[in-house]
Motif scaffolding. Structure first.
Motif, PDB file in Angstrom:
ATOM      1  N   SER A  18       0.811  -1.216   0.205  1.00 25.51           N
ATOM      2  CA  SER A  18       0.046   0.012  -0.126  1.00 25.51           C
ATOM      3  C   SER A  18       0.846   1.249  -0.072  1.00 25.51           C
ATOM      4  CB  SER A  18      -0.888  -0.039   1.223  1.00 25.51           C
ATOM      5  OG  SER A  18      -1.838   1.146   1.286  1.00 25.51           O
ATOM      6  N   GLU A  19       2.054   1.270   0.835  1.00 23.16           N
ATOM      7  CA  GLU A  19       2.668   2.378   0.870  1.00 23.16           C
ATOM      8  C   GLU A  19       3.602   2.722  -0.419  1.00 23.16           C
ATOM      9  OE1 GLU A  19       3.770   2.192   5.769  1.00 23.16           O
ATOM     10  OE2 GLU A  19       5.564   1.581   4.149  1.00 23.16           O
ATOM     11  N   LEU A  20       3.762   1.561  -1.082  1.00 26.00           N
ATOM     12  CA  LEU A  20       4.641   1.671  -2.560  1.00 26.00           C
ATOM     13  C   LEU A  20       3.611   2.116  -3.560  1.00 26.00           C
ATOM     14  CD1 LEU A  20       7.031   0.480  -1.089  1.00 26.00           C
ATOM     15  CD2 LEU A  20       7.498  -1.012  -3.009  1.00 26.00           C
ATOM     16  N   THR A  21       2.460   1.881  -3.472  1.00 29.58           N
ATOM     17  CA  THR A  21       1.311   2.373  -4.403  1.00 29.58           C
ATOM     18  C   THR A  21       1.259   3.989  -4.230  1.00 29.58           C
ATOM     19  OG1 THR A  21       0.202   0.443  -4.319  1.00 29.58           O
ATOM     20  CG2 THR A  21      -0.994   2.327  -5.150  1.00 29.58           C
ATOM     21  N   SER A  22       1.068   4.563  -3.040  1.00 25.05           N
ATOM     22  CA  SER A  22       1.174   5.739  -2.426  1.00 25.05           C
ATOM     23  C   SER A  22       2.488   6.686  -3.159  1.00 25.05           C
ATOM     24  CB  SER A  22       0.947   5.996  -1.140  1.00 25.05           C
ATOM     25  OG  SER A  22       0.947   7.438  -0.700  1.00 25.05           O
ATOM     26  N   LEU A  23       3.596   5.904  -2.871  1.00 24.96           N
ATOM     27  CA  LEU A  23       4.812   6.533  -3.381  1.00 24.96           C
ATOM     28  C   LEU A  23       4.898   6.519  -4.812  1.00 24.96           C
ATOM     29  CD1 LEU A  23       7.506   4.792  -1.093  1.00 24.96           C
ATOM     30  CD2 LEU A  23       6.664   7.064  -0.926  1.00 24.96           C
ATOM     31  N   ALA A  24       4.222   5.615  -5.709  1.00 25.83           N
ATOM     32  CA  ALA A  24       4.179   5.726  -7.159  1.00 25.83           C
ATOM     33  C   ALA A  24       3.254   7.106  -7.505  1.00 25.83           C
ATOM     34  CB  ALA A  24       3.473   4.619  -7.670  1.00 25.83           C
ATOM     35  N   GLY A  25       2.368   7.298  -6.794  1.00 26.12           N
ATOM     36  CA  GLY A  25       1.725   8.776  -7.209  1.00 26.12           C
ATOM     37  C   GLY A  25       2.532   9.858  -6.778  1.00 26.12           C
ATOM     38  N   ASP A  26       3.408   9.945  -5.777  1.00 22.72           N
ATOM     39  CA  ASP A  26       4.295  10.861  -5.452  1.00 22.72           C
ATOM     40  C   ASP A  26       5.196  11.060  -6.596  1.00 22.72           C
ATOM     41  OD1 ASP A  26       3.037  11.647  -2.969  1.00 22.72           O
ATOM     42  OD2 ASP A  26       4.530  10.284  -1.953  1.00 22.72           O
ATOM     43  N   ALA A  27       5.922   9.918  -7.189  1.00 25.14           N
ATOM     44  CA  ALA A  27       6.668   9.959  -8.464  1.00 25.14           C
ATOM     45  C   ALA A  27       6.073  10.540  -9.643  1.00 25.14           C
ATOM     46  CB  ALA A  27       7.314   8.653  -8.466  1.00 25.14           C
ATOM     47  N   ARG A  28       4.784  10.190  -9.740  1.00 28.31           N
ATOM     48  CA  ARG A  28       4.033  10.609 -10.873  1.00 28.31           C
ATOM     49  C   ARG A  28       3.800  12.124 -10.608  1.00 28.31           C
ATOM     50  NH1 ARG A  28       1.656   5.458 -11.008  1.00 28.31           N
ATOM     51  NH2 ARG A  28       0.169   6.040  -9.363  1.00 28.31           N
ATOM     52  N   ASP A  29       3.826  12.915  -9.401  1.00 31.28           N
ATOM     53  CA  ASP A  29       3.779  13.977  -9.236  1.00 31.28           C
ATOM     54  C   ASP A  29       5.052  14.775  -9.320  1.00 31.28           C
ATOM     55  OD1 ASP A  29       0.884  13.929  -9.025  1.00 31.28           O
ATOM     56  OD2 ASP A  29       0.767  13.631  -6.899  1.00 31.28           O
ATOM     57  N   ARG A  30       6.217  14.133  -9.404  1.00 30.99           N
ATOM     58  CA  ARG A  30       7.395  14.699  -9.347  1.00 30.99           C
ATOM     59  C   ARG A  30       7.874  15.151  -8.063  1.00 30.99           C
ATOM     60  NH1 ARG A  30       8.440  17.499 -15.255  1.00 30.99           N
ATOM     61  NH2 ARG A  30       7.648  15.627 -16.586  1.00 30.99           N
ATOM     62  N   ASP A  31       7.174  14.569  -6.940  1.00 30.05           N
ATOM     63  CA  ASP A  31       7.674  14.914  -5.471  1.00 30.05           C
ATOM     64  C   ASP A  31       8.957  13.956  -5.457  1.00 30.05           C
ATOM     65  OD1 ASP A  31       5.738  16.707  -5.175  1.00 30.05           O
ATOM     66  OD2 ASP A  31       4.391  15.283  -4.242  1.00 30.05           O
ATOM     67  N   LEU A  32       9.071  12.950  -5.763  1.00 28.83           N
ATOM     68  CA  LEU A  32      10.149  11.966  -5.793  1.00 28.83           C
ATOM     69  C   LEU A  32      10.603  11.762  -7.342  1.00 28.83           C
ATOM     70  CD1 LEU A  32       8.757   9.149  -3.605  1.00 28.83           C
ATOM     71  CD2 LEU A  32      10.114  11.013  -3.049  1.00 28.83           C
ATOM     72  N   CYS A  33      11.820  11.745  -7.599  1.00 25.49           N
ATOM     73  CA  CYS A  33      12.133  11.831  -8.923  1.00 25.49           C
ATOM     74  C   CYS A  33      13.117  10.845  -9.304  1.00 25.49           C
ATOM     75  CB  CYS A  33      12.807  13.188  -9.151  1.00 25.49           C
ATOM     76  SG  CYS A  33      11.866  14.531  -8.830  1.00 25.49           S
ATOM     77  N   THR A  34      13.984  10.164  -8.455  1.00 24.06           N
ATOM     78  CA  THR A  34      14.797   9.000  -8.801  1.00 24.06           C
ATOM     79  C   THR A  34      14.997   8.090  -7.630  1.00 24.06           C
ATOM     80  OG1 THR A  34      16.734   9.912  -7.649  1.00 24.06           O
ATOM     81  CG2 THR A  34      16.137  10.840  -9.889  1.00 24.06           C
ATOM     82  N   GLY A  35      15.397   7.061  -7.923  1.00 23.53           N
ATOM     83  CA  GLY A  35      15.540   5.961  -6.872  1.00 23.53           C
ATOM     84  C   GLY A  35      16.468   6.491  -5.538  1.00 23.53           C
ATOM     85  N   GLY A  36      17.257   7.563  -5.954  1.00 27.33           N
ATOM     86  CA  GLY A  36      17.856   7.854  -4.727  1.00 27.33           C
ATOM     87  C   GLY A  36      16.975   8.755  -3.644  1.00 27.33           C
ATOM     88  N   SER A  37      15.735   8.953  -3.924  1.00 33.10           N
ATOM     89  CA  SER A  37      15.005   9.137  -3.090  1.00 33.10           C
ATOM     90  C   SER A  37      13.853   8.044  -2.733  1.00 33.10           C
ATOM     91  CB  SER A  37      14.193  10.556  -3.113  1.00 33.10           C
ATOM     92  OG  SER A  37      13.821  10.595  -4.509  1.00 33.10           O
ATOM     93  N   GLY A  38      13.561   7.347  -3.730  1.00 31.16           N
ATOM     94  CA  GLY A  38      12.391   6.778  -3.804  1.00 31.16           C
ATOM     95  C   GLY A  38      12.824   5.304  -3.049  1.00 31.16           C
ATOM     96  N   LEU A  39      13.779   4.596  -2.817  1.00 27.79           N
ATOM     97  CA  LEU A  39      14.196   3.634  -2.213  1.00 27.79           C
ATOM     98  C   LEU A  39      14.387   3.777  -0.825  1.00 27.79           C
ATOM     99  CD1 LEU A  39      14.614   0.659  -2.652  1.00 27.79           C
ATOM    100  CD2 LEU A  39      17.185   1.050  -2.794  1.00 27.79           C
ATOM    101  N   PRO A  40      15.232   4.888  -0.365  1.00 30.37           N
ATOM    102  CA  PRO A  40      15.141   5.101   1.371  1.00 30.37           C
ATOM    103  C   PRO A  40      13.714   5.350   1.469  1.00 30.37           C
ATOM    104  CG  PRO A  40      16.817   6.571   0.199  1.00 30.37           C
ATOM    105  CD  PRO A  40      16.015   5.709  -1.119  1.00 30.37           C
ATOM    106  N   ARG A  41      12.648   5.954   0.982  1.00 26.88           N
ATOM    107  CA  ARG A  41      11.435   6.131   1.318  1.00 26.88           C
ATOM    108  C   ARG A  41      10.615   4.774   1.402  1.00 26.88           C
ATOM    109  NH1 ARG A  41       8.428  11.309   0.081  1.00 26.88           N
ATOM    110  NH2 ARG A  41       9.967  12.846   0.959  1.00 26.88           N
ATOM    111  N   ALA A  42      10.763   3.890   0.283  1.00 35.48           N
ATOM    112  CA  ALA A  42      10.217   2.673   0.533  1.00 35.48           C
ATOM    113  C   ALA A  42      10.630   1.932   1.650  1.00 35.48           C
ATOM    114  CB  ALA A  42      10.574   1.977  -1.002  1.00 35.48           C
ATOM    115  N   ALA A  43      11.949   2.058   2.297  1.00 41.16           N
ATOM    116  CA  ALA A  43      12.463   1.071   3.142  1.00 41.16           C
ATOM    117  C   ALA A  43      12.079   1.800   4.424  1.00 41.16           C
ATOM    118  CB  ALA A  43      13.898   0.926   2.997  1.00 41.16           C
ATOM    119  N   SER A  44      11.502   3.093   4.583  1.00 41.14           N
ATOM    120  CA  SER A  44      11.566   3.736   5.670  1.00 41.14           C
ATOM    121  C   SER A  44      10.163   3.868   6.580  1.00 41.14           C
ATOM    122  CB  SER A  44      12.039   5.206   5.608  1.00 41.14           C
ATOM    123  OG  SER A  44      13.517   5.047   5.238  1.00 41.14           O
ATOM    124  N   GLY A  45       9.092   3.441   5.892  1.00 38.07           N
ATOM    125  CA  GLY A  45       7.554   3.574   6.331  1.00 38.07           C
ATOM    126  C   GLY A  45       7.370   2.361   7.373  1.00 38.07           C
TER     127      GLY A  45
END
Length: 333
Positions: A138-165
């Motif tokens: 569920s959290e990764l689905t929400s993060l995918a929306g953040d990426a589509r909105d360009r709040d998250l832009c690369t794996g450099g921020s996406g992977l730490p976010r995915a692992a920290s929730g």
């Protein structure tokens, strides 16, 4: 030079067929009505069979410790490549796709665990593992929306976010439970998930970033808006002439720009990943519509050379326009 700014049910009704019975004579006997034009009629009484008692499915045997560890190892194998793809994503579109794919795989793996009957000693931790995978999906689905909105832009921020929730936290608790619940068997799982980490905000100093080419007298001054950092890229074809970093609200001046006509791109955002030449969060990408030309003229006793000032926000009297570009079209060098 001033860029044009971006504004940034149908209801099924059952039909009941009613057969009416007419009383004939006074004897109280009932006969079915015979349709007009028919010589005979028939009346058949059917008795319904009694309902069958539900048959309980047999309870599957508990997995042996060895078989259960194979289930956990297969889980790691199935999820590892997806998390690798999250970490290596270099555009918001790639990051969103990787996050969505892993979210779906997490749901599939959680459903598979629900069909497994683990050894009794780790039953609670097994349930915790399945629940954690669902939360993480569920959290990764929400993060995918953040990426589509360009709040998250690369794996450099996406992977730490995915692992920290919360999903990552619950997963680590389940992993600990599986490792310690049975003193006779140390179960291992969870190698697909990296350690959690807070967001970074890396900001180089104002001025030229490593790389580029010198060879002339040209000068370039870049002023960023007060809201975000920026990197200006001066290019001749695929050849990088200069990368200029400018912190929010600041200006940077670089020299040694050679003679020639160059395209100018710029990106804005938060947390500059110098290894991949990208902002990892809050990213935007633009290009100046007109190239810039630098030249040098030798005069008696002097040298005339070109200087440019680029202002990355709208100003009165500005003479340059910009156009948004897709992240994939932004030069990576």
């Amino acid at each position: 030079m001033a860029p044009k700014r971006r504004l940034m049910l149908s209801l099924a009704v059952p039909v009941v067929l009613v057969t009416s019975l007419a009383a004939c004579g006074g004897g109280g006997d009932f006969f079915p009505q015979v349709p007009a034009g028919s010589e005979t009629g028939s009346f058949v009484t059917r008795s319904a069979a009694p309902p069958r008692a539900p048959v309980a499915s047999p309870t599957p045997a508990r997995a042996t410790p060895e078989a259960y560890q194979r289930v956990l190892t297969d889980l790691d194998t199935a999820l590892g490549p997806g998390f690798g793809a999250i970490g290596s994503a270099q555009t918001p579109e790639d990051l969103a796709a990787a996050l969505s794919a892993v979210a779906l795989n997490l749901t599939i793996q959680a459903d598979g665990l629900d069909d497994v009957r683990p050894p009794a000693a780790v039953a609670a931790a097994h349930t915790g593992l399945s629940d954690a995978l669902g939360t993480l999906a569920s959290e990764l689905t929400s993060l995918a929306g953040d990426a589509r909105d360009r709040d998250l832009c690369t794996g450099g921020s996406g992977l730490p976010r995915a692992a920290s929730g919360s999903g990552g936290h619950l997963l680590r608790l389940a992993v600990l439970g599986l490792a310690t619940a049975d003193p006779a068997h140390h179960y291992t799982v969870g190698s697909f998930l990296p350690p959690g980490a807070p967001d970074q905000t890396r900001r180089p100093a104002n001025g030229s970033l490593p790389g580029g080419r010198r060879g002339g007298y040209g000068e370039l001054t870049v002023t960023a808006s007060g809201g975000t950092d920026a990197v200006v890229k001066v290019l001749q074809g695929a050849d990088v002439i200069r990368n200029v970093y400018v912190q929010a609200g600041a200006s940077a001046k670089v020299d040694g720009i050679p003679n020639g006509t160059f395209d100018v791109f710029y990106t804005e955002g938060t947390d500059w990943d110098d290894a991949n030449h990208r902002f990892t969060r809050d990213c935007a990408f633009s290009r100046f519509d007109q190239p810039v030309t630098f030249s040098t003229t030798n005069r008696p006793g002097s040298i005339e050379y070109t200087t440019y000032t680029l202002t990355l926000y709208g100003v009165v009297g500005g003479t340059a326009s910009t156009t948004d570009v897709p992240p994939r079209a932004f030069p990576a060098g």
